[in-house]
Every structure is written in structure tokens, then in C-alpha cells.
Design a protein around this motif. Structure first.
Motif, PDB file in Angstrom:
ATOM      1  N   SER A  57      -9.587  -2.831   7.871  1.00  0.00           N
ATOM      2  CA  SER A  57      -9.599  -2.091   6.606  1.00  0.00           C
ATOM      3  C   SER A  57     -10.677  -1.013   6.512  1.00  0.00           C
ATOM      4  O   SER A  57     -10.502  -0.027   5.819  1.00  0.00           O
ATOM      5  CB  SER A  57      -9.728  -3.060   5.429  1.00  0.00           C
ATOM      6  OG  SER A  57     -10.913  -3.820   5.567  1.00  0.00           O
ATOM      7  N   MET A  81       0.837  -1.188   0.000  1.00  0.00           N
ATOM      8  CA  MET A  81       0.000   0.000   0.000  1.00  0.00           C
ATOM      9  C   MET A  81       0.877   1.246   0.000  1.00  0.00           C
ATOM     10  O   MET A  81       1.860   1.317   0.718  1.00  0.00           O
ATOM     11  CB  MET A  81      -0.915  -0.004   1.222  1.00  0.00           C
ATOM     12  CG  MET A  81      -1.628   1.301   1.426  1.00  0.00           C
ATOM     13  SD  MET A  81      -2.769   1.276   2.781  1.00  0.00           S
ATOM     14  CE  MET A  81      -4.170   1.961   1.972  1.00  0.00           C
ATOM     15  N   ASP A  91       5.852   2.673  -1.171  1.00  0.00           N
ATOM     16  CA  ASP A  91       5.150   1.608  -0.477  1.00  0.00           C
ATOM     17  C   ASP A  91       5.489   1.656   1.012  1.00  0.00           C
ATOM     18  O   ASP A  91       6.623   1.974   1.384  1.00  0.00           O
ATOM     19  CB  ASP A  91       5.562   0.258  -1.067  1.00  0.00           C
ATOM     20  CG  ASP A  91       4.702  -0.864  -0.537  1.00  0.00           C
ATOM     21  OD1 ASP A  91       5.117  -1.486   0.470  1.00  0.00           O
ATOM     22  OD2 ASP A  91       3.624  -1.103  -1.098  1.00  0.00           O
ATOM     23  N   LEU A  92       4.518   1.338   1.847  1.00  0.00           N
ATOM     24  CA  LEU A  92       4.736   1.368   3.299  1.00  0.00           C
ATOM     25  C   LEU A  92       5.915   0.482   3.720  1.00  0.00           C
ATOM     26  O   LEU A  92       6.617   0.799   4.675  1.00  0.00           O
ATOM     27  CB  LEU A  92       3.476   0.924   4.041  1.00  0.00           C
ATOM     28  CG  LEU A  92       2.335   1.929   4.087  1.00  0.00           C
ATOM     29  CD1 LEU A  92       1.095   1.309   4.712  1.00  0.00           C
ATOM     30  CD2 LEU A  92       2.730   3.177   4.843  1.00  0.00           C
ATOM     31  N   SER A  93       6.125  -0.611   3.004  1.00  0.00           N
ATOM     32  CA  SER A  93       7.214  -1.532   3.365  1.00  0.00           C
ATOM     33  C   SER A  93       8.597  -0.930   3.086  1.00  0.00           C
ATOM     34  O   SER A  93       9.603  -1.447   3.569  1.00  0.00           O
ATOM     35  CB  SER A  93       7.064  -2.855   2.622  1.00  0.00           C
ATOM     36  OG  SER A  93       7.201  -2.640   1.231  1.00  0.00           O
ATOM     37  N   LEU A 132      -4.216  -1.435   8.954  1.00  0.00           N
ATOM     38  CA  LEU A 132      -5.092  -1.315   7.789  1.00  0.00           C
ATOM     39  C   LEU A 132      -5.457  -2.682   7.197  1.00  0.00           C
ATOM     40  O   LEU A 132      -6.546  -2.863   6.679  1.00  0.00           O
ATOM     41  CB  LEU A 132      -4.450  -0.430   6.728  1.00  0.00           C
ATOM     42  CG  LEU A 132      -4.337   1.040   7.109  1.00  0.00           C
ATOM     43  CD1 LEU A 132      -3.508   1.795   6.086  1.00  0.00           C
ATOM     44  CD2 LEU A 132      -5.708   1.673   7.284  1.00  0.00           C
ATOM     45  N   GLU A 133      -4.551  -3.620   7.303  1.00  0.00           N
ATOM     46  CA  GLU A 133      -4.840  -4.969   6.816  1.00  0.00           C
ATOM     47  C   GLU A 133      -5.885  -5.657   7.695  1.00  0.00           C
ATOM     48  O   GLU A 133      -6.754  -6.367   7.201  1.00  0.00           O
ATOM     49  CB  GLU A 133      -3.554  -5.797   6.795  1.00  0.00           C
ATOM     50  CG  GLU A 133      -3.734  -7.173   6.202  1.00  0.00           C
ATOM     51  CD  GLU A 133      -2.416  -7.919   6.122  1.00  0.00           C
ATOM     52  OE1 GLU A 133      -2.366  -9.063   6.597  1.00  0.00           O
ATOM     53  OE2 GLU A 133      -1.439  -7.342   5.601  1.00  0.00           O
ATOM     54  N   PRO A 183       5.399   2.749   9.778  1.00  0.00           N
ATOM     55  CA  PRO A 183       4.706   2.249   8.590  1.00  0.00           C
ATOM     56  C   PRO A 183       4.241   0.797   8.702  1.00  0.00           C
ATOM     57  O   PRO A 183       3.142   0.462   8.289  1.00  0.00           O
ATOM     58  CB  PRO A 183       5.740   2.397   7.475  1.00  0.00           C
ATOM     59  CG  PRO A 183       6.697   3.402   7.972  1.00  0.00           C
ATOM     60  CD  PRO A 183       6.701   3.306   9.459  1.00  0.00           C
ATOM     61  N   TYR A 184       5.072  -0.068   9.292  1.00  0.00           N
ATOM     62  CA  TYR A 184       4.676  -1.469   9.411  1.00  0.00           C
ATOM     63  C   TYR A 184       3.473  -1.622  10.336  1.00  0.00           C
ATOM     64  O   TYR A 184       2.612  -2.467  10.103  1.00  0.00           O
ATOM     65  CB  TYR A 184       5.847  -2.356   9.864  1.00  0.00           C
ATOM     66  CG  TYR A 184       6.486  -1.929  11.163  1.00  0.00           C
ATOM     67  CD1 TYR A 184       5.959  -2.309  12.388  1.00  0.00           C
ATOM     68  CD2 TYR A 184       7.626  -1.129  11.152  1.00  0.00           C
ATOM     69  CE1 TYR A 184       6.542  -1.898  13.574  1.00  0.00           C
ATOM     70  CE2 TYR A 184       8.214  -0.722  12.336  1.00  0.00           C
ATOM     71  CZ  TYR A 184       7.664  -1.110  13.541  1.00  0.00           C
ATOM     72  OH  TYR A 184       8.232  -0.698  14.720  1.00  0.00           O
ATOM     73  N   ALA A 195       0.471  -0.475   8.274  1.00  0.00           N
ATOM     74  CA  ALA A 195       0.119  -1.509   7.293  1.00  0.00           C
ATOM     75  C   ALA A 195      -0.630  -2.654   7.980  1.00  0.00           C
ATOM     76  O   ALA A 195      -1.644  -3.141   7.466  1.00  0.00           O
ATOM     77  CB  ALA A 195       1.369  -2.027   6.597  1.00  0.00           C
ATOM     78  N   TRP A 196      -0.151  -3.079   9.150  1.00  0.00           N
ATOM     79  CA  TRP A 196      -0.818  -4.156   9.896  1.00  0.00           C
ATOM     80  C   TRP A 196      -2.231  -3.732  10.282  1.00  0.00           C
ATOM     81  O   TRP A 196      -3.182  -4.489  10.111  1.00  0.00           O
ATOM     82  CB  TRP A 196      -0.016  -4.515  11.149  1.00  0.00           C
ATOM     83  CG  TRP A 196      -0.693  -5.558  11.967  1.00  0.00           C
ATOM     84  CD1 TRP A 196      -0.560  -6.906  11.849  1.00  0.00           C
ATOM     85  CD2 TRP A 196      -1.642  -5.345  13.021  1.00  0.00           C
ATOM     86  NE1 TRP A 196      -1.374  -7.542  12.754  1.00  0.00           N
ATOM     87  CE2 TRP A 196      -2.046  -6.607  13.490  1.00  0.00           C
ATOM     88  CE3 TRP A 196      -2.192  -4.206  13.601  1.00  0.00           C
ATOM     89  CZ2 TRP A 196      -2.965  -6.763  14.517  1.00  0.00           C
ATOM     90  CZ3 TRP A 196      -3.115  -4.365  14.621  1.00  0.00           C
ATOM     91  CH2 TRP A 196      -3.486  -5.621  15.071  1.00  0.00           C
TER      92      TRP A 196
END
Length: 128
Positions: free
Chosen positions: A87, A1, A46-48, A83-84, A76-77, A80-81
Motif C-alpha cells: 500500500s 478502490m 471500481d477496479l473490480s 496495492l493491497e 486491474p485485478y 488491486a492485489w
């Protein structure tokens, strides 16, 4: 993302106010606290691939003599977690989640208990 895929509400500074018992507290959310010079390229990353915090949260009690303050960085990680797993949530849901995870709600609950000590309602003092 990518960061620029976040809803525009997630890409603005915000302040949220809450009440827990006798204590009112707020969280000031700062998006991209480092104010990177090349924000456009950063938001297309990307967030990663991002290694600096995305949000800075400042939790602070408002109506308490003894300030209960806590600073929290959302990496960011973590974003990302979140939002996954959540959502359909809002930025405010992330703030509430962070307050729970970083122990701030526990600190506010403790301060609230201290304030309420000795303020129990006596049924014998009520007018009839």
C-alpha cells in the motif's frame, strides 16, 4: 478502490531507467493505454469492474546491440492485489515488481552474462 483514488503520480505516463551490470534498460509506463473516450467515468469505476488493462509497460534495453524488449499489460485485478499488499509503494515499485514477475529481469541478467563473457579482469595486466 477507484482509479481516481490513485495518487496523481500513478495516473501519468512515466519512464524509468535502470542499470543491471553492463546493461542499461528502461520501462515506459503508459496509463490507460486505450485512451478511452469517457475517461472521467472510467476513473470513477471500481477496479473490480474494469476489464481492460490499466497500464502498459514497455521494457527495453538501451545500450545493447541485441535489443531485449518486452511488453507487459497490468490488469486491474493485478493492480488491486499489488496495492493491497504494498500500500505504501510507488509506481516505480510496481514497475520493478512487474519486471521480476514477467521474467524481464531474468532476460536482462542473461544478456548481461553474455556481455561479460571474456571480459574478466586479469590481475597480471594491472600496472604496478
Amino acid at each position: 478502490m477507484l482509479l481516481n483514488e490513485l495518487h496523481t503520480d500513478w495516473r501519468q505516463d512515466n519512464t524509468f531507467t535502470y542499470r543491471l551490470g553492463l546493461i542499461e534498460y528502461q520501462c515506459k509506463v503508459k496509463y490507460l493505454p486505450f485512451g478511452l473516450a469517457n475517461k472521467e467515468n472510467y476513473e470513477k469505476t471500481d477496479l473490480s469492474k474494469i476489464y481492460t488493462p490499466v497500464y502498459h509497460f514497455e521494457f527495453e534495453a538501451l545500450n545493447n546491440d541485441k535489443t531485449v524488449y518486452q511488453s507487459h499489460w497490468a490488469m486491474p485485478y493485478s493492480l488491486a492485489w499489488f496495492l493491497e499488499n504494498y500500500s505504501d509503494s510507488t509506481l516505480e515499485a510496481l514497475v520493478r515488481f512487474a519486471a521480476q514477475e514477467n521474467g524481464y529481469l531474468e532476460r536482462i541478467t542473461k544478456a548481461n552474462r553474455e556481455l561479460q563473457r571474456g571480459t574478466q579482469l586479469s590481475i597480471f595486466n594491472l600496472p604496478l
